[in-house]
Motif scaffolding. Structure first.
Motif, PDB file in Angstrom:
ATOM      1  N   LYS A   7      30.669   5.837   8.271  1.00  0.00           N
ATOM      2  CA  LYS A   7      29.495   5.072   7.849  1.00  0.00           C
ATOM      3  C   LYS A   7      29.929   4.111   6.756  1.00  0.00           C
ATOM      4  CE  LYS A   7      26.161   8.789   8.549  1.00  0.00           C
ATOM      5  NZ  LYS A   7      25.195   9.663   7.869  1.00  0.00           N
ATOM      6  N   ILE A   8      29.677   2.830   6.995  1.00  0.00           N
ATOM      7  CA  ILE A   8      29.966   1.827   5.968  1.00  0.00           C
ATOM      8  C   ILE A   8      28.655   1.175   5.562  1.00  0.00           C
ATOM      9  CG2 ILE A   8      30.547   0.048   7.683  1.00  0.00           C
ATOM     10  CD1 ILE A   8      32.598  -1.009   5.542  1.00  0.00           C
ATOM     11  N   MET A   9      28.402   1.189   4.272  1.00  0.00           N
ATOM     12  CA  MET A   9      27.198   0.534   3.761  1.00  0.00           C
ATOM     13  C   MET A   9      27.547  -0.887   3.358  1.00  0.00           C
ATOM     14  SD  MET A   9      24.588   1.639   0.771  1.00  0.00           S
ATOM     15  CE  MET A   9      23.104   0.677   0.491  1.00  0.00           C
ATOM     16  N   VAL A  10      26.767  -1.828   3.843  1.00  0.00           N
ATOM     17  CA  VAL A  10      26.899  -3.223   3.436  1.00  0.00           C
ATOM     18  C   VAL A  10      25.741  -3.510   2.501  1.00  0.00           C
ATOM     19  CG1 VAL A  10      26.975  -5.636   4.163  1.00  0.00           C
ATOM     20  CG2 VAL A  10      28.015  -3.865   5.608  1.00  0.00           C
ATOM     21  N   SER A  11      26.074  -3.744   1.240  1.00  0.00           N
ATOM     22  CA  SER A  11      25.075  -3.952   0.197  1.00  0.00           C
ATOM     23  C   SER A  11      25.063  -5.417  -0.202  1.00  0.00           C
ATOM     24  CB  SER A  11      25.433  -3.076  -1.016  1.00  0.00           C
ATOM     25  OG  SER A  11      24.601  -3.362  -2.104  1.00  0.00           O
ATOM     26  N   LEU A  64      32.138   4.540   3.175  1.00  0.00           N
ATOM     27  CA  LEU A  64      32.754   3.345   2.590  1.00  0.00           C
ATOM     28  C   LEU A  64      31.642   2.389   2.168  1.00  0.00           C
ATOM     29  CD1 LEU A  64      35.419   2.698   5.399  1.00  0.00           C
ATOM     30  CD2 LEU A  64      35.767   3.978   3.280  1.00  0.00           C
ATOM     31  N   PHE A  65      31.945   1.559   1.188  1.00  0.00           N
ATOM     32  CA  PHE A  65      30.941   0.655   0.617  1.00  0.00           C
ATOM     33  C   PHE A  65      31.515  -0.755   0.581  1.00  0.00           C
ATOM     34  CE2 PHE A  65      28.916  -1.527  -2.929  1.00  0.00           C
ATOM     35  CZ  PHE A  65      27.582  -1.179  -2.799  1.00  0.00           C
ATOM     36  N   LEU A  66      30.770  -1.703   1.143  1.00  0.00           N
ATOM     37  CA  LEU A  66      31.149  -3.116   1.091  1.00  0.00           C
ATOM     38  C   LEU A  66      30.039  -3.883   0.394  1.00  0.00           C
ATOM     39  CD1 LEU A  66      33.006  -5.514   1.895  1.00  0.00           C
ATOM     40  CD2 LEU A  66      31.691  -5.647   4.041  1.00  0.00           C
ATOM     41  N   GLY A  67      30.334  -4.393  -0.787  1.00  0.00           N
ATOM     42  CA  GLY A  67      29.371  -5.193  -1.531  1.00  0.00           C
ATOM     43  C   GLY A  67      29.588  -6.665  -1.250  1.00  0.00           C
ATOM     44  N   VAL A  68      28.504  -7.366  -0.959  1.00  0.00           N
ATOM     45  CA  VAL A  68      28.566  -8.804  -0.695  1.00  0.00           C
ATOM     46  C   VAL A  68      27.788  -9.505  -1.799  1.00  0.00           C
ATOM     47  CG1 VAL A  68      28.144 -10.646   0.962  1.00  0.00           C
ATOM     48  CG2 VAL A  68      28.573  -8.310   1.792  1.00  0.00           C
ATOM     49  N   ARG A  92      35.444   1.393  -2.062  1.00  0.00           N
ATOM     50  CA  ARG A  92      34.636   0.172  -2.034  1.00  0.00           C
ATOM     51  C   ARG A  92      35.490  -1.090  -2.059  1.00  0.00           C
ATOM     52  NH1 ARG A  92      34.690   2.680  -6.797  1.00  0.00           N
ATOM     53  NH2 ARG A  92      35.324   1.482  -8.602  1.00  0.00           N
ATOM     54  N   TRP A  93      34.866  -2.121  -1.504  1.00  0.00           N
ATOM     55  CA  TRP A  93      35.421  -3.463  -1.481  1.00  0.00           C
ATOM     56  C   TRP A  93      34.264  -4.415  -1.726  1.00  0.00           C
ATOM     57  CZ3 TRP A  93      36.280   0.566   1.602  1.00  0.00           C
ATOM     58  CH2 TRP A  93      37.593   1.010   1.743  1.00  0.00           C
ATOM     59  N   PHE A  94      34.588  -5.595  -2.206  1.00  0.00           N
ATOM     60  CA  PHE A  94      33.573  -6.614  -2.450  1.00  0.00           C
ATOM     61  C   PHE A  94      34.053  -7.932  -1.864  1.00  0.00           C
ATOM     62  CE2 PHE A  94      33.157  -3.503  -5.839  1.00  0.00           C
ATOM     63  CZ  PHE A  94      31.799  -3.234  -5.816  1.00  0.00           C
ATOM     64  N   ALA A 141      31.635  -5.489 -10.616  1.00  0.00           N
ATOM     65  CA  ALA A 141      32.408  -5.201  -9.409  1.00  0.00           C
ATOM     66  C   ALA A 141      33.909  -5.301  -9.659  1.00  0.00           C
ATOM     67  CB  ALA A 141      31.996  -6.146  -8.280  1.00  0.00           C
ATOM     68  N   ILE A 142      34.336  -6.315 -10.406  1.00  0.00           N
ATOM     69  CA  ILE A 142      35.766  -6.490 -10.669  1.00  0.00           C
ATOM     70  C   ILE A 142      36.224  -5.696 -11.890  1.00  0.00           C
ATOM     71  CG2 ILE A 142      35.847  -8.751  -9.536  1.00  0.00           C
ATOM     72  CD1 ILE A 142      36.101  -9.952 -12.438  1.00  0.00           C
ATOM     73  N   GLN A 143      35.307  -4.962 -12.501  1.00  0.00           N
ATOM     74  CA  GLN A 143      35.587  -4.142 -13.680  1.00  0.00           C
ATOM     75  C   GLN A 143      36.172  -4.985 -14.809  1.00  0.00           C
ATOM     76  OE1 GLN A 143      37.867  -0.720 -12.333  1.00  0.00           O
ATOM     77  NE2 GLN A 143      36.460  -0.392 -10.640  1.00  0.00           N
ATOM     78  N   ASN A 144      35.519  -6.103 -15.048  1.00  0.00           N
ATOM     79  CA  ASN A 144      35.953  -7.061 -16.047  1.00  0.00           C
ATOM     80  C   ASN A 144      36.074  -6.450 -17.441  1.00  0.00           C
ATOM     81  OD1 ASN A 144      36.533  -9.919 -16.662  1.00  0.00           O
ATOM     82  ND2 ASN A 144      34.664  -9.784 -17.888  1.00  0.00           N
ATOM     83  N   HIS A 145      35.332  -5.393 -17.710  1.00  0.00           N
ATOM     84  CA  HIS A 145      35.327  -4.762 -19.030  1.00  0.00           C
ATOM     85  C   HIS A 145      36.570  -3.909 -19.288  1.00  0.00           C
ATOM     86  CE1 HIS A 145      33.754  -1.778 -16.272  1.00  0.00           C
ATOM     87  NE2 HIS A 145      34.029  -0.840 -17.165  1.00  0.00           N
ATOM     88  N   LEU A 146      37.379  -3.662 -18.258  1.00  0.00           N
ATOM     89  CA  LEU A 146      38.572  -2.834 -18.388  1.00  0.00           C
ATOM     90  C   LEU A 146      39.832  -3.695 -18.436  1.00  0.00           C
ATOM     91  CD1 LEU A 146      37.806  -0.056 -15.721  1.00  0.00           C
ATOM     92  CD2 LEU A 146      37.503   0.101 -18.208  1.00  0.00           C
ATOM     93  N   ASP A 147      40.866  -3.179 -19.073  1.00  0.00           N
ATOM     94  CA  ASP A 147      42.168  -3.838 -19.003  1.00  0.00           C
ATOM     95  C   ASP A 147      42.619  -3.829 -17.545  1.00  0.00           C
ATOM     96  OD1 ASP A 147      42.261  -4.206 -21.768  1.00  0.00           O
ATOM     97  OD2 ASP A 147      43.307  -2.305 -22.109  1.00  0.00           O
ATOM     98  N   SER A 148      43.359  -4.848 -17.149  1.00  0.00           N
ATOM     99  CA  SER A 148      43.710  -5.002 -15.733  1.00  0.00           C
ATOM    100  C   SER A 148      44.458  -3.793 -15.167  1.00  0.00           C
ATOM    101  CB  SER A 148      44.511  -6.280 -15.513  1.00  0.00           C
ATOM    102  OG  SER A 148      45.697  -6.249 -16.273  1.00  0.00           O
TER     103      SER A 148
END
Length: 192
Positions: A7-11, A64-68, A92-94, A141-148
């Motif tokens: 099952k893949i959720m498209v959000s 699985l989760f796919l964020g658009v 997850r993927w975006f 989504a890209i976790q900008n708040h964390l160090d790379s």
């Protein structure tokens, strides 16, 4: 052929993106996935729960989760779905419309103070971007708040038109058996 159907959720927000979502649904369905997508009515809604509760439960229930990320924020449920997927560390993927990264770079001078803390900057609704919270959603989504080196599952593939996503979707999802094996390994690690 896969032993089971994942099952893949498209959000995503829906308004103005119907044909894009139909194409994504068709591709994932063609790869053999059970596609969970509110636009298509495939989010299970238990009796007596709100739309938001049903959508958040769908995040929990999917494999699985796919964020658009489109340039529309909508009601905010999509953002809550993204947050839930990140919170529970759902695989997850975006994919993100090119306008979002462009807007992010343009607006960060207004959105953050000198210490990099998000302020209360907002924009008025426009046909191009309805809410600056779309950028917040992208940053989450890209976790900008964390160090790379601390970021995980934060890929956000840019696209301008839906056909730009086809290679990405094929690479990530065409081999369902590969994803099943990865999920089994992940579950084995979690059960140790």
């Amino acid at each position: 052929m896969a032993k089971q159907k994942l099952k893949i959720m498209v959000s995503s927000t829906v308004h103005g993106s119907d044909s894009d979502l139909d194409q994504i649904h068709g591709i994932l369905n063609g790869y053999g996935y059970e596609v969970i997508m509110s636009k298509n009515g495939t989010v299970y809604v238990p009796i007596g729960v709100s739309n938001e509760e049903a959508c958040l439960q769908a995040v929990v229930d999917c494999d699985l989760f796919l964020g658009v990320i489109f340039p529309r924020y909508g009601s905010g449920i999509t953002h809550k779905e993204f947050s839930k997927a990140i919170e529970i560390d759902k695989p997850r993927w975006f994919i993100s419309h090119h306008f979002i990264e462009y807007t992010r770079q343009l607006m960060k001078q207004f959105m953050y103070d000198a210490n990099g803390i998000r302020n209360d900057f907002q924009i008025k609704y426009t046909p191009v971007l309805d809410n600056i919270k779309v950028v917040d959603m992208y940053n989450e989504a890209i976790q900008n708040h964390l160090d790379s080196d601390k970021r995980r599952s934060h890929w956000a593939q840019p696209f301008f038109k839906t056909s730009d996503t086809f290679d990405f979707l094929k690479t990530q999802f065409a081999d369902m058996n590969k994803r099943i094996i990865e999920l089994e390994k992940l579950n084995d690690i979690d059960n140790e």
